[in-house]
Scaffold this motif. Sequence first.
Motif, mmCIF file in Angstrom:
data_model
loop_
_atom_site.group_PDB
_atom_site.id
_atom_site.type_symbol
_atom_site.label_atom_id
_atom_site.label_comp_id
_atom_site.label_asym_id
_atom_site.label_seq_id
_atom_site.Cartn_x
_atom_site.Cartn_y
_atom_site.Cartn_z
ATOM 1 N N GLU A 105 0.824 -1.205 0.000
ATOM 2 C CA GLU A 105 0.000 0.000 0.000
ATOM 3 C C GLU A 105 0.865 1.265 0.000
ATOM 4 N N ALA A 106 2.068 1.166 0.569
ATOM 5 C CA ALA A 106 2.987 2.308 0.579
ATOM 6 C C ALA A 106 3.591 2.566 -0.794
ATOM 7 N N GLY A 107 3.434 1.610 -1.721
ATOM 8 C CA GLY A 107 3.909 1.831 -3.082
ATOM 9 C C GLY A 107 4.966 0.875 -3.586
ATOM 10 N N ALA A 108 5.297 -0.155 -2.792
ATOM 11 C CA ALA A 108 6.295 -1.123 -3.254
ATOM 12 C C ALA A 108 5.873 -1.708 -4.604
ATOM 13 N N PHE A 109 6.825 -1.818 -5.511
ATOM 14 C CA PHE A 109 6.530 -2.235 -6.883
ATOM 15 C C PHE A 109 6.566 -3.749 -7.040
ATOM 16 N N SER A 110 7.508 -4.385 -6.357
ATOM 17 C CA SER A 110 7.644 -5.837 -6.412
ATOM 18 C C SER A 110 7.966 -6.359 -5.021
ATOM 19 N N TYR A 111 7.749 -7.654 -4.823
ATOM 20 C CA TYR A 111 7.950 -8.241 -3.499
ATOM 21 C C TYR A 111 8.598 -9.599 -3.666
ATOM 22 N N LEU A 112 9.836 -9.725 -3.157
ATOM 23 C CA LEU A 112 10.595 -10.967 -3.266
ATOM 24 C C LEU A 112 11.062 -11.418 -1.885
ATOM 25 N N LEU A 113 11.305 -12.711 -1.763
ATOM 26 C CA LEU A 113 11.887 -13.244 -0.540
ATOM 27 C C LEU A 113 13.392 -13.389 -0.698
ATOM 28 N N LYS A 114 14.099 -13.378 0.425
ATOM 29 C CA LYS A 114 15.558 -13.486 0.380
ATOM 30 C C LYS A 114 16.019 -14.880 -0.014
ATOM 31 N N THR A 115 15.082 -15.796 -0.110
ATOM 32 C CA THR A 115 15.415 -17.131 -0.618
ATOM 33 C C THR A 115 15.430 -17.163 -2.148
ATOM 34 N N SER A 116 15.086 -16.047 -2.786
ATOM 35 C CA SER A 116 15.088 -15.981 -4.249
ATOM 36 C C SER A 116 16.499 -16.172 -4.786
ATOM 37 N N ARG A 117 16.595 -16.780 -5.969
ATOM 38 C CA ARG A 117 17.897 -16.945 -6.610
ATOM 39 C C ARG A 117 18.392 -15.594 -7.121
ATOM 40 N N ALA A 118 19.712 -15.487 -7.255
ATOM 41 C CA ALA A 118 20.309 -14.233 -7.732
ATOM 42 C C ALA A 118 19.754 -13.851 -9.094
ATOM 43 N N SER A 119 19.552 -14.844 -9.952
ATOM 44 C CA SER A 119 19.026 -14.568 -11.284
ATOM 45 C C SER A 119 17.605 -14.018 -11.225
ATOM 46 N N GLU A 120 16.827 -14.476 -10.239
ATOM 47 C CA GLU A 120 15.449 -13.987 -10.080
ATOM 48 C C GLU A 120 15.441 -12.534 -9.602
ATOM 49 N N ILE A 121 16.361 -12.206 -8.711
ATOM 50 C CA ILE A 121 16.456 -10.820 -8.236
ATOM 51 C C ILE A 121 16.879 -9.908 -9.373
ATOM 52 N N ALA A 122 17.852 -10.335 -10.143
ATOM 53 C CA ALA A 122 18.328 -9.538 -11.276
ATOM 54 C C ALA A 122 17.207 -9.331 -12.291
ATOM 55 N N GLU A 123 16.459 -10.368 -12.573
ATOM 56 C CA GLU A 123 15.367 -10.256 -13.549
ATOM 57 C C GLU A 123 14.262 -9.351 -13.014
ATOM 58 N N ALA A 124 14.019 -9.395 -11.698
ATOM 59 C CA ALA A 124 13.016 -8.507 -11.101
ATOM 60 C C ALA A 124 13.446 -7.047 -11.240
ATOM 61 N N ILE A 125 14.739 -6.797 -11.115
ATOM 62 C CA ILE A 125 15.273 -5.433 -11.295
ATOM 63 C C ILE A 125 15.058 -4.977 -12.729
#
Length: 221
Positions: A105-125
């Motif tokens: 509600e504050a405006g976060a665009f995406s939401y990931l867990l720290k268990t995500s793979r590095a490639s998933e974080i990069a792709e989310a960026i």
Amino acid sequence: MRSMEELEKPAIKVLLVDDHEMVRIGLAAVLGTEDGIEVVGEAGSGEEGIRLAHEYKPDVVLMDLVMDGMDGIEATRQLLKLYPDCKVIVLTSYLDDEKMYPVIEAGAFSYLLKTSRASEIAEAIRAAARGQSVLESQVASKMMNRFRHAETEAPAHKELTEREMDVLKLVAKGKSNQEIADDLIIGIKTVKFHVTNILAKLGVDDRTQAAIYAYKNGLAE
């Protein structure tokens, strides 16, 4: 391999906000190997994150939720007030409703867990830079369930009887109990009984809130 068009684009500027230094070091190291992504700064608190955002003007902020001082929810809210075009990606270990919904509600665009793979974080960026949100599957499932529940849940005023609805409309007009009793030709004790039931069914504390509810829901005449 990146296309010529991708090579010509400026790198996506990323700011890391997390109060755990080792997390920041790990993310910076991993993202530093990704084409088209540049980590421009690291902040150990929400306050520092806002200050560095002013300094570096990042395209994307990777935001932790639980931090000493200003937490990720408030940091997201304040950061987006100042820089509405910035994309905040929450990167957290938490999936509880008390943190998830407020930061979205504050405006976060995406939401990931720290268990995500590095490639998933990069792709989310990269997706955020393209204007596309990415939600952890469990987050998406929670949000869909909440949406379905909201869609099927009847509004509170549907619980009111016909007489209670008549009383609510007069309450919304600012009439006193005696005036309502006179208009409806009923006893004042009966009016008080109806008002008590109305407040309970609408989940409000007083007549003013009941009147506001009536106007918001198109019940006032």
